[in-house]
Design a protein around this motif. Sequence first.
Motif, PDB file in Angstrom:
ATOM      1  N   SER A 188       0.869  -1.336   0.021  1.00 25.28           N
ATOM      2  CA  SER A 188      -0.006  -0.111  -0.109  1.00 25.28           C
ATOM      3  C   SER A 188       0.840   1.386   0.045  1.00 25.28           C
ATOM      4  O   SER A 188       0.403   2.424   0.109  1.00 25.28           O
ATOM      5  N   LYS A 208      -2.071  -2.862  -3.321  1.00 26.48           N
ATOM      6  CA  LYS A 208      -3.314  -2.175  -2.881  1.00 26.48           C
ATOM      7  C   LYS A 208      -3.698  -1.061  -3.470  1.00 26.48           C
ATOM      8  O   LYS A 208      -2.727  -0.219  -4.018  1.00 26.48           O
ATOM      9  N   CYS A 209      -4.841  -0.527  -3.399  1.00 28.40           N
ATOM     10  CA  CYS A 209      -5.376   0.681  -3.996  1.00 28.40           C
ATOM     11  C   CYS A 209      -4.305   1.806  -3.208  1.00 28.40           C
ATOM     12  O   CYS A 209      -4.349   1.734  -1.942  1.00 28.40           O
ATOM     13  N   GLY A 210      -3.862   2.659  -3.918  1.00 27.39           N
ATOM     14  CA  GLY A 210      -2.910   3.619  -3.614  1.00 27.39           C
ATOM     15  C   GLY A 210      -1.560   3.359  -3.495  1.00 27.39           C
ATOM     16  O   GLY A 210      -0.718   4.156  -3.347  1.00 27.39           O
ATOM     17  N   CYS A 229      -8.588   1.317  -7.923  1.00 26.42           N
ATOM     18  CA  CYS A 229      -9.444   2.289  -6.943  1.00 26.42           C
ATOM     19  C   CYS A 229     -10.318   3.275  -7.511  1.00 26.42           C
ATOM     20  O   CYS A 229     -10.552   3.598  -8.772  1.00 26.42           O
ATOM     21  N   GLY A 232      -9.661   6.973  -4.812  1.00 25.99           N
ATOM     22  CA  GLY A 232      -8.678   6.802  -3.837  1.00 25.99           C
ATOM     23  C   GLY A 232      -8.950   5.643  -2.912  1.00 25.99           C
ATOM     24  O   GLY A 232      -8.126   5.604  -2.007  1.00 25.99           O
ATOM     25  N   LYS A 233      -9.982   4.971  -2.906  1.00 29.44           N
ATOM     26  CA  LYS A 233     -10.284   3.962  -2.174  1.00 29.44           C
ATOM     27  C   LYS A 233     -10.599   2.600  -3.068  1.00 29.44           C
ATOM     28  O   LYS A 233     -11.037   2.825  -3.919  1.00 29.44           O
ATOM     29  N   PRO A 234     -10.670   1.675  -2.377  1.00 27.30           N
ATOM     30  CA  PRO A 234     -11.072   0.250  -2.869  1.00 27.30           C
ATOM     31  C   PRO A 234     -12.669   0.062  -3.244  1.00 27.30           C
ATOM     32  O   PRO A 234     -13.038   0.814  -2.272  1.00 27.30           O
TER      33      PRO A 234
END
Length: 387
Positions: A188, A208-210, A229, A232-234
């Motif tokens: 991440s 991971k997202c980001g 994403c 900015g979030k999953p």
Amino acid sequence: MTITTLSASTVALAIATVFGALALLLSFPVQHAEAASMTFSSNTTITTDQTIGPGEIWTVNPGVTLTIQSDVTIINRGTINNGGTINNSGGTINNDGTMNNSGGTINNKGTINNVASINNNSGGTINNKGTIQNDGTIINSSGGELNNSGTITIDAGYINNSGTINNNTGGTIDNNGDIDNSGTINNSGLFNNPDGATINNIGTFNNKCGGKFRNLGTFTGNPVNYEICFCGKPMSAYKVIDGTNGNDNLVGSSENDLIRGFGGNDRIDGMNGDDCLLGGTGNDYITGGGGNDIMEGGSGADKLFGNTDNDTIYGGTGDDVIAGGSGSDKLFGNTGNDLIRGNDGNDSLWGGTENDSLDGGAGTDTGYGGADTDSCVNVETAIDCEL
């Protein structure tokens, strides 16, 4: 001159006294500068520099915390066996021997320089918020966990992972050596694998997202799994509401919603929560409602309104109308002849390309006109504004 003659018994007594004193002296061991083998059975803080010599062992028992005070240096040429907790509070551990973490926890906020061997065995956890410089070998066994929020640099070193490595947000792993992964790596943060470095992945590598995985070196085995994403979030962070390619009326909830309009002229209302609202193609009408929302109009002539709280709005392509509402908003026109109004709060307005009209409204605002001929009013700071 007077000469005193000693009797044989007196001479014998003197000789016996000398030899007795010598024997007494030799009965006390010499204390070396190195720290002798020690077993820590109660919480202990190391306040002075220590050296663990070859063949010497430090053992931290389960339930016991060994704290290394800031600015203290531990040189290990022997063995450290940890079944409890080692807190490196800002000191330095120079490992030229063996460190075994078996069911224990190592919390590093200082520096660990490894030129030999660190074994994180099953049930062991290493939490790094400082720096780990690895020019030796780190083995993270199955059931072991290495959590990084600081910096791990592998130069001439090697990591063999069959457990779990979590490179958290804000963490950096710079691999200039070799990594064999048969376990799981979750990234991440920032993970660099430059030219000349090697990752052999027969396990799982999740970006991971980001997270940012920069690979210019050799990466073999299973491919990287890239998490998608949204704002900015999953996707798992949201309640998902999807439209169609037609004209949809989509209403959110009090949760954090992901609403996707896709095609058509859609009307989207996020309601409460920190929402991600995506218009897609078509001329869309989007309102954020309560919460700190992120909104993207996509293509078409869109109308986007943030309403309350601190929103981030992107117009996309087309001639868009964007209004921030209350709160300190970030408003981006992107391409097209856009009309952007900050309303209340301390807002930042970006026109993008083409001829835009920026109105900061109330508060202390900044207007960035961008390319072409732009108008900026009611802004305390105007940049690239021709009118």
